[in-house]
Motif scaffolding. Sequence first.
Motif, PDB file in Angstrom:
ATOM      1  N   ARG A 105       0.968  -1.309  -0.045  1.00 51.87           N
ATOM      2  CA  ARG A 105      -0.007   0.072   0.067  1.00 51.87           C
ATOM      3  C   ARG A 105       0.947   1.195   0.147  1.00 51.87           C
ATOM      4  O   ARG A 105       2.106   1.305   0.650  1.00 51.87           O
ATOM      5  N   ILE A 106       0.327   2.221  -0.715  1.00 50.98           N
ATOM      6  CA  ILE A 106       1.229   3.426  -0.726  1.00 50.98           C
ATOM      7  C   ILE A 106      -0.093   4.378  -0.175  1.00 50.98           C
ATOM      8  O   ILE A 106      -1.114   4.488  -0.618  1.00 50.98           O
ATOM      9  N   ALA A 107       0.267   5.234   0.888  1.00 45.54           N
ATOM     10  CA  ALA A 107      -0.906   6.083   1.418  1.00 45.54           C
ATOM     11  C   ALA A 107      -0.290   7.568   1.414  1.00 45.54           C
ATOM     12  O   ALA A 107       0.631   8.005   1.879  1.00 45.54           O
ATOM     13  N   LEU A 108      -1.034   8.388   0.521  1.00 39.69           N
ATOM     14  CA  LEU A 108      -0.714   9.614   0.291  1.00 39.69           C
ATOM     15  C   LEU A 108      -1.716  10.531   0.813  1.00 39.69           C
ATOM     16  O   LEU A 108      -2.910  10.290   0.832  1.00 39.69           O
ATOM     17  N   ARG A 109      -1.179  11.449   1.771  1.00 38.30           N
ATOM     18  CA  ARG A 109      -2.036  12.433   2.258  1.00 38.30           C
ATOM     19  C   ARG A 109      -1.492  13.761   2.367  1.00 38.30           C
ATOM     20  O   ARG A 109      -0.033  14.031   2.187  1.00 38.30           O
ATOM     21  N   ILE A 110      -2.227  14.811   1.960  1.00 37.57           N
ATOM     22  CA  ILE A 110      -1.983  16.156   1.853  1.00 37.57           C
ATOM     23  C   ILE A 110      -2.772  16.905   2.687  1.00 37.57           C
ATOM     24  O   ILE A 110      -4.031  16.906   2.585  1.00 37.57           O
ATOM     25  N   GLU A 111      -2.185  17.829   3.640  1.00 39.18           N
ATOM     26  CA  GLU A 111      -2.980  18.649   4.469  1.00 39.18           C
ATOM     27  C   GLU A 111      -2.361  20.053   4.443  1.00 39.18           C
ATOM     28  O   GLU A 111      -1.603  20.512   3.958  1.00 39.18           O
ATOM     29  N   ARG A 112      -3.609  20.895   5.072  1.00 39.32           N
ATOM     30  CA  ARG A 112      -3.498  22.066   5.083  1.00 39.32           C
ATOM     31  C   ARG A 112      -3.924  22.856   6.599  1.00 39.32           C
ATOM     32  O   ARG A 112      -5.075  22.393   6.666  1.00 39.32           O
ATOM     33  N   ALA A 113      -3.166  23.143   7.302  1.00 42.22           N
ATOM     34  CA  ALA A 113      -3.295  23.705   8.678  1.00 42.22           C
ATOM     35  C   ALA A 113      -3.845  22.603   9.422  1.00 42.22           C
ATOM     36  O   ALA A 113      -5.025  22.847  10.216  1.00 42.22           O
ATOM     37  N   GLY A 114      -3.324  21.287   9.175  1.00 38.88           N
ATOM     38  CA  GLY A 114      -3.905  20.263  10.095  1.00 38.88           C
ATOM     39  C   GLY A 114      -5.129  19.534   9.445  1.00 38.88           C
ATOM     40  O   GLY A 114      -5.533  18.148   9.938  1.00 38.88           O
ATOM     41  N   ASP A 115      -5.620  20.020   8.246  1.00 36.55           N
ATOM     42  CA  ASP A 115      -6.834  19.492   7.719  1.00 36.55           C
ATOM     43  C   ASP A 115      -6.334  18.751   6.511  1.00 36.55           C
ATOM     44  O   ASP A 115      -5.451  19.066   5.769  1.00 36.55           O
ATOM     45  N   THR A 116      -6.731  17.345   6.254  1.00 34.21           N
ATOM     46  CA  THR A 116      -6.437  16.683   5.111  1.00 34.21           C
ATOM     47  C   THR A 116      -7.553  17.299   3.887  1.00 34.21           C
ATOM     48  O   THR A 116      -8.777  17.152   4.213  1.00 34.21           O
ATOM     49  N   VAL A 117      -6.812  17.554   3.130  1.00 34.83           N
ATOM     50  CA  VAL A 117      -7.499  18.238   1.749  1.00 34.83           C
ATOM     51  C   VAL A 117      -7.527  17.131   0.494  1.00 34.83           C
ATOM     52  O   VAL A 117      -8.270  17.390  -0.374  1.00 34.83           O
ATOM     53  N   TYR A 118      -6.548  16.213   0.639  1.00 36.34           N
ATOM     54  CA  TYR A 118      -6.398  15.194  -0.335  1.00 36.34           C
ATOM     55  C   TYR A 118      -5.871  13.820   0.197  1.00 36.34           C
ATOM     56  O   TYR A 118      -4.949  14.085   0.982  1.00 36.34           O
ATOM     57  N   ALA A 119      -6.393  12.751  -0.131  1.00 33.82           N
ATOM     58  CA  ALA A 119      -5.978  11.450   0.464  1.00 33.82           C
ATOM     59  C   ALA A 119      -6.250  10.541  -0.818  1.00 33.82           C
ATOM     60  O   ALA A 119      -7.231  10.633  -1.785  1.00 33.82           O
ATOM     61  N   LEU A 120      -5.271   9.665  -0.801  1.00 32.57           N
ATOM     62  CA  LEU A 120      -4.933   8.712  -2.009  1.00 32.57           C
ATOM     63  C   LEU A 120      -4.542   7.459  -1.475  1.00 32.57           C
ATOM     64  O   LEU A 120      -3.292   7.460  -0.928  1.00 32.57           O
ATOM     65  N   ASP A 121      -5.106   6.212  -1.645  1.00 35.66           N
ATOM     66  CA  ASP A 121      -4.376   4.953  -1.184  1.00 35.66           C
ATOM     67  C   ASP A 121      -4.342   4.091  -2.527  1.00 35.66           C
ATOM     68  O   ASP A 121      -5.063   4.166  -3.384  1.00 35.66           O
ATOM     69  N   ILE A 122      -3.249   3.643  -2.695  1.00 34.61           N
ATOM     70  CA  ILE A 122      -2.833   2.885  -3.960  1.00 34.61           C
ATOM     71  C   ILE A 122      -2.772   1.530  -3.370  1.00 34.61           C
ATOM     72  O   ILE A 122      -1.510   1.222  -2.681  1.00 34.61           O
ATOM     73  N   GLN A 123      -3.280   0.556  -3.650  1.00 34.88           N
ATOM     74  CA  GLN A 123      -3.106  -0.694  -2.922  1.00 34.88           C
ATOM     75  C   GLN A 123      -3.022  -2.154  -4.004  1.00 34.88           C
ATOM     76  O   GLN A 123      -3.343  -2.103  -5.298  1.00 34.88           O
ATOM     77  N   ARG A 124      -2.167  -2.891  -3.601  1.00 32.27           N
ATOM     78  CA  ARG A 124      -1.851  -4.093  -4.376  1.00 32.27           C
ATOM     79  C   ARG A 124      -3.111  -5.004  -4.317  1.00 32.27           C
ATOM     80  O   ARG A 124      -3.694  -5.485  -3.451  1.00 32.27           O
TER      81      ARG A 124
END
Length: 299
Positions: free
Chosen positions: A200-219
């Motif tokens: 699994r690849i877990a991508l998280r992007i935050e701004r001021a502690g809030d998650t604004v984008y999340a993407l999981d790439i799984q086998r």
Amino acid sequence: MREVASYDVTVSFADEQRSAVEAVVEACRQRGLTVLHGSEQTHEWWAHKGEGDLPDVLVRFFVPFVSTVDEFTAAMLRAVRAGDRHVLPVLVWDVAVPPDLLHPHVTYLRGAEHEPNQLAEALASRVERAEAAGWDRAGLATVVTRARENEPAGEHVPATFSRYVEQDAAMRYLGEQFAAAVPRLRRRGFVGTAHRGGSRIALRIERAGDTVYALDIQRGGIGGDETVNFVVGRHDAGSACTNGWARPVYDAEAGVAKLELHDRSVFGHGAGEPRTYTREELFTALWQRINTVLTATAG
């Protein structure tokens, strides 16, 4: 606008299978499946009708009952091996199918003359799974014609091509590229992390502690254990989610391995026809999508 009739299952059969197939069709209808079945619609009938003469309907699965491997049934089996998800052969009476006509990662349905209820139950299960995966119905004439005209599988695919090797390479490449790219987001006021595990690849992007984008790439996932599965947004751990999946394929014309993306909403729009990408092209498309989302968020 003319409404096109749609069916869960359309069957094709050899003359000697007629009574057995009729029993399966009746069992399917008792389970609530819609079935297109005509007494004249044998393999011979389907094999020699032009596209314009075939039924103008939508279908979830075209189901040829394979008791002998002739030109028509071999074409249907090659279609499955080539990745056509609308063709669903039923292997009956212990038919011997050459290994080069069978997809190594597809579990084929098997039927016997005295088991119509069991086979109907298996067909109903496949229909339910297709609905859960969001697979659209397809034009029956196109499905049959495309399968009949498909070139023999494996003629241009190297013996060394491996879907699992390509899956490994895709996971490794995407993980490396995201890990290298996310630090650059700080200059735009975002913080990104890319956790890379074995499956699994877990991508998280935050701004001021809030998650604004999340993407999981799984086998593996709903498209098969050789695929790469994409889940957009935060979700419960272990939940069975998918916004699309990519299946390794070999592009014989280009002479390279690619990823065939079945996109339900990875790029923010509804499902469409599968599209193939190299690993590099897929990362570029994903990163462009992320930047589009972040630009809208910042605005």
